[in-house]
Design a protein around this motif. Structure first.
Motif, PDB file in Angstrom:
ATOM      1  N   GLY A  57       0.835  -1.207   0.000  1.00 39.72           N
ATOM      2  CA  GLY A  57       0.000   0.000   0.000  1.00 39.72           C
ATOM      3  C   GLY A  57       0.857   1.239   0.000  1.00 39.72           C
ATOM      4  N   GLY A  58       0.452   2.182  -0.830  1.00 40.86           N
ATOM      5  CA  GLY A  58       1.224   3.402  -0.974  1.00 40.86           C
ATOM      6  C   GLY A  58       1.129   4.295   0.250  1.00 40.86           C
ATOM      7  N   LEU A 271      -5.328  12.732  -1.999  1.00 42.05           N
ATOM      8  CA  LEU A 271      -4.026  12.148  -1.663  1.00 42.05           C
ATOM      9  C   LEU A 271      -3.243  11.852  -2.941  1.00 42.05           C
ATOM     10  N   VAL A 310      -2.206  -2.996 -11.577  1.00 45.15           N
ATOM     11  CA  VAL A 310      -1.692  -3.385 -10.251  1.00 45.15           C
ATOM     12  C   VAL A 310      -2.789  -3.112  -9.231  1.00 45.15           C
ATOM     13  N   ILE A 345      -0.763  -7.486 -11.986  1.00 45.63           N
ATOM     14  CA  ILE A 345      -0.196  -7.814 -10.674  1.00 45.63           C
ATOM     15  C   ILE A 345      -1.337  -7.686  -9.663  1.00 45.63           C
ATOM     16  N   SER A 347      -2.575  -8.367  -5.551  1.00 50.40           N
ATOM     17  CA  SER A 347      -2.112  -8.868  -4.246  1.00 50.40           C
ATOM     18  C   SER A 347      -3.293  -9.334  -3.424  1.00 50.40           C
ATOM     19  N   ASP A 387       2.734 -11.920  -7.104  1.00 49.01           N
ATOM     20  CA  ASP A 387       3.994 -11.513  -6.464  1.00 49.01           C
ATOM     21  C   ASP A 387       3.847 -10.116  -5.899  1.00 49.01           C
ATOM     22  N   ARG A 388       4.577  -9.897  -4.818  1.00 44.27           N
ATOM     23  CA  ARG A 388       4.686  -8.529  -4.352  1.00 44.27           C
ATOM     24  C   ARG A 388       5.940  -7.930  -4.983  1.00 44.27           C
ATOM     25  N   LEU A 389       5.816  -6.840  -5.701  1.00 40.81           N
ATOM     26  CA  LEU A 389       6.982  -6.243  -6.359  1.00 40.81           C
ATOM     27  C   LEU A 389       7.622  -5.186  -5.461  1.00 40.81           C
TER      28      LEU A 389
HETATM   29  P1  ADQ Z   1      -6.285   0.780  -1.645  1.00 39.12           P
HETATM   30  O1  ADQ Z   1      -7.549   0.447  -2.334  1.00 39.12           O
HETATM   31  O2  ADQ Z   1      -5.571  -0.309  -0.971  1.00 39.12           O
HETATM   32  O3  ADQ Z   1      -6.503   1.979  -0.594  1.00 39.12           O
HETATM   33  P2  ADQ Z   1      -4.795   1.930  -4.004  1.00 39.12           P
HETATM   34  O4  ADQ Z   1      -4.982   3.394  -4.171  1.00 39.12           O
HETATM   35  O5  ADQ Z   1      -5.383   0.992  -5.010  1.00 39.12           O
HETATM   36  O6  ADQ Z   1      -5.186   1.515  -2.526  1.00 39.12           O
HETATM   37  O7  ADQ Z   1      -3.241   1.651  -3.885  1.00 39.12           O
HETATM   38  C1  ADQ Z   1      -2.724   0.349  -3.724  1.00 39.12           C
HETATM   39  C2  ADQ Z   1      -1.241   0.446  -3.443  1.00 39.12           C
HETATM   40  O8  ADQ Z   1      -0.698  -0.857  -3.255  1.00 39.12           O
HETATM   41  C3  ADQ Z   1      -0.451   1.100  -4.551  1.00 39.12           C
HETATM   42  O9  ADQ Z   1       0.539   1.911  -3.968  1.00 39.12           O
HETATM   43  C4  ADQ Z   1       0.190  -0.091  -5.293  1.00 39.12           C
HETATM   44  O10 ADQ Z   1       1.407   0.209  -5.915  1.00 39.12           O
HETATM   45  C5  ADQ Z   1       0.395  -1.061  -4.143  1.00 39.12           C
HETATM   46  N1  ADQ Z   1       0.360  -2.477  -4.573  1.00 39.12           N
HETATM   47  C6  ADQ Z   1      -0.717  -3.256  -4.784  1.00 39.12           C
HETATM   48  N2  ADQ Z   1      -0.361  -4.487  -5.125  1.00 39.12           N
HETATM   49  C7  ADQ Z   1       0.987  -4.513  -5.145  1.00 39.12           C
HETATM   50  C8  ADQ Z   1       1.966  -5.518  -5.411  1.00 39.12           C
HETATM   51  N3  ADQ Z   1       1.623  -6.768  -5.720  1.00 39.12           N
HETATM   52  N4  ADQ Z   1       3.262  -5.183  -5.310  1.00 39.12           N
HETATM   53  C9  ADQ Z   1       3.624  -3.926  -4.964  1.00 39.12           C
HETATM   54  N5  ADQ Z   1       2.748  -2.935  -4.699  1.00 39.12           N
HETATM   55  C10 ADQ Z   1       1.451  -3.226  -4.779  1.00 39.12           C
HETATM   56  C11 ADQ Z   1      -7.399   2.990  -0.235  1.00 39.12           C
HETATM   57  C12 ADQ Z   1      -8.522   3.406  -1.181  1.00 39.12           C
HETATM   58  C13 ADQ Z   1      -7.955   4.062  -2.440  1.00 39.12           C
HETATM   59  C14 ADQ Z   1      -7.021   5.211  -2.073  1.00 39.12           C
HETATM   60  C15 ADQ Z   1      -5.985   4.746  -1.060  1.00 39.12           C
HETATM   61  C16 ADQ Z   1      -5.187   5.936  -0.517  1.00 39.12           C
HETATM   62  O11 ADQ Z   1      -9.307   2.271  -1.531  1.00 39.12           O
HETATM   63  O12 ADQ Z   1      -9.026   4.584  -3.234  1.00 39.12           O
HETATM   64  O13 ADQ Z   1      -6.356   5.666  -3.237  1.00 39.12           O
HETATM   65  O14 ADQ Z   1      -6.599   4.141   0.073  1.00 39.12           O
HETATM   66  O15 ADQ Z   1      -6.039   6.907   0.030  1.00 39.12           O
END
Ligand code: ADQ
Length: 511
Positions: A57-58, A271, A310, A345, A347, A387-389
């Protein structure tokens, strides 16, 4: 493991870099205490003893860096099987591990029953589907709400334990909706409470289906500052407060809710991502070699066009819809057979919930179906991996992909779209983006816009994106980059902390 001094002790000793809190106008005597369900670091037993990993998660990565820079602290659920081995008597551990300028992470322990009711129950089987408008997936079993409340009490106690004087408690997301109200009786009025809601806020017609919706809203108006990604979500929130809390008054021009216990300011700040670090990593010295390795690993021919997706494997992300559109593309425009490879990709996420297991199966079946229909001896249309990258690999993949495809059926913001744009150091990628993602409000039609549930339109958009002239790609990408840079993660942090600072100037907490 020694814990760094608490913020105020550090302040007294003159240590620490409080550049950002000062810049936001909060002063150098304030500690920002981030509270979230997910922790930025997790300790687990591995083959060679205790290992540390970072949840996908970013957001946690972005905030981790900030908390470190501002000498803040963090409170989160300790969900790693070795988490308890490394904490001190106050359940704290210094993170990042091995860093000399780390910050304290306080872990909150939850029982299996609490996790079932609070996390897999009310948070992810009630609030998540309500806020994403998928009402047919809402399941509210007895015990969910009580578990949500009691876990929120645990978090409120932990935050109150840490906060004093003019500190700022910064709550993250939908798991902690009652914490703001619970803090009112636990912390002095001089402590400010802010909350960022990462998922959509739905319209009233949807939200009224939320079990305990009014109680949740009463919890949230315990915040001094409540922040959502977009103006639309902010207006929806006001509508819900007006409809569900008859004794509250909304002043839209001031952006405030007045209620029995005080005033809540509501703001919208999208964000973003780190638009400096991502291109640095996507173009560093090892980038070309990494791309060669990734191509070999995923069996991607040198001459084909590449698309990338992803996502967490979540039913809101529109992954089966995306694969169906790729199938339609190959069916209706056979010239792309052998010429286009899509790398997905995914997860694993929340697998204890049946709807999540179903989407995982659905994705595998869709990928197998398309590959079985179209693959040849030397070409595979869809590469799928869970995979987790690592960041460098991920950003290299983005940079080299001709298309970034982001197709949620509903998404609060979506960081992947912004990461894809930020990684385009060569300026020639095309973003194909669902109109139903919050990030679409930010970048608009510089992306190729799609509706994920319309496979013909989606397939035509993919074809247009693949055939787009170099000039048009570059013009659109330059504009996308401008938008993502204007709303990067630094801007978000400054805007949210700036909002807190303005409240303080206006006379402190609204409670
Ligand atoms: P998510 O729905 O979890 O979060 P999203 O914005 O889709 O978030 O970001 C997912 C993050 O996980 C990205 O940074 C992505 O690069 C990373 N990621 C996912 N799978 C990966 C993998 N296999 N390897 C490496 N990195 C991986 C919630 C909300 C979103 C909102 C975020 C932030 O649902 O709408 O954008 O919070 O507020």
């Amino acid at each position: 493991m020694s814990e760094p001094a608490r913020g105020s002790d550090r302040r007294r000793s003159g240590e620490g870099d409080r550049e950002r809190t000062e810049r936001a106008g909060l002063g150098d005597d304030v500690e920002v205490i981030v509270v979230s369900n997910r922790q930025p670091y997790r300790h687990r037993w591995g083959d060679d003893g205790i290992e540390v990993d970072r949840p996908t998660g970013g957001l946690t990565a972005g905030l981790d860096d900030v908390v470190r820079r501002i000498d803040g602290s963090w409170i989160a659920w300790g969900d790693g099987d070795a988490d308890a081995e490394v904490v001190d008597d106050d359940d704290r551990v210094s993170v990042p591990p091995e860093a000399s300028d780390g910050y304290p992470l306080r872990r909150v322990w939850l029982t299996g029953e609490q996790v079932d009711g609070y996390y897999y129950g009310f948070s992810n089987r009630v609030l998540w589907p309500v806020c994403h408008g998928t009402l047919s997936r809402v399941r509210s079993e007895g015990g969910y709400w009580d578990a949500y409340r009691s876990v929120n009490e645990r978090f409120a106690d932990a935050a109150a334990d840490r906060a004093d004087r003019e500190d700022v408690i910064w709550l993250q997301d939908y798991h902690l909706g009652l914490v703001p109200q619970l803090l009112a009786s636990r912390v002095p009025e001089s402590v400010l409470v802010a909350h960022f809601w990462h998922i959509p806020w739905p319209d009233w017609d949807t939200f009224r289906a939320c079990p305990h919706g009014a109680e949740l809203l009463r919890g949230l108006v315990g915040n001094d500052l409540f922040v959502v990604h977009t103006e639309r979500y902010r207006q929806h929130f006001f509508n819900c407060v007006e409809a569900a809390l008859p004794r509250a008054t909304v002043d839209r021009s001031a952006g405030r809710v007045f209620h029995r216990d005080g005033v809540t300011t509501v703001e919208a700040h999208p964000l973003g991502v780190d638009t400096e670090r991502i291109p640095e990593l996507s173009t560093d010295d090892g980038a070309d070699e990494r791309w060669r390795r990734l191509r070999a690993q995923y069996d991607i021919d040198e001459d084909v066009s590449v698309g990338v997706g992803v996502d967490r494997l979540d039913y809101t992300k529109g992954i089966p819809e995306r694969i169906a559109a790729i199938e339609r593309l190959l069916e209706t425009r056979p010239e792309w057979q052998g010429e286009f490879t899509f790398v997905q990709i995914g997860s694993e996420s929340r697998s204890r919930i049946p709807a999540y297991r179903e989407v995982q199966t659905e994705v595998v079946e869709a990928v197998n179906r398309v590959n079985a229909r179209f693959r040849t001896d030397d070409w595979r249309p869809v590469v799928y991996t869970t995979d987790r990258l690592a960041d460098r690999e991920l950003y290299t993949l983005y940079r080299n992909a001709d298309l970034g495809v982001v197709s949620p059926v509903r998404d609060g913001m979506n960081l992947v779209a912004q990461e894809y744009v930020a990684a385009q150091a060569d300026g020639d990628g095309v973003l194909v983006l669902s109109r139903q993602a919050g990030v679409h409000d930010l970048v608009g039609d510089d992306a190729v816009s799609i509706t994920p549930q319309a496979p013909d339109e989606f397939a035509a958009a993919l074809a247009d994106a693949l055939a787009m002239s170099d000039r048009e790609r570059r013009v659109r990408m330059a504009s996308l980059l401008d938008s993502c840079r204007a709303f990067d993660i630094d801007r978000w942090i400054d805007d949210v902390l700036g909002g807190v600072a303005r409240l303080r100037e206006d006379g402190g907490a609204g409670r």
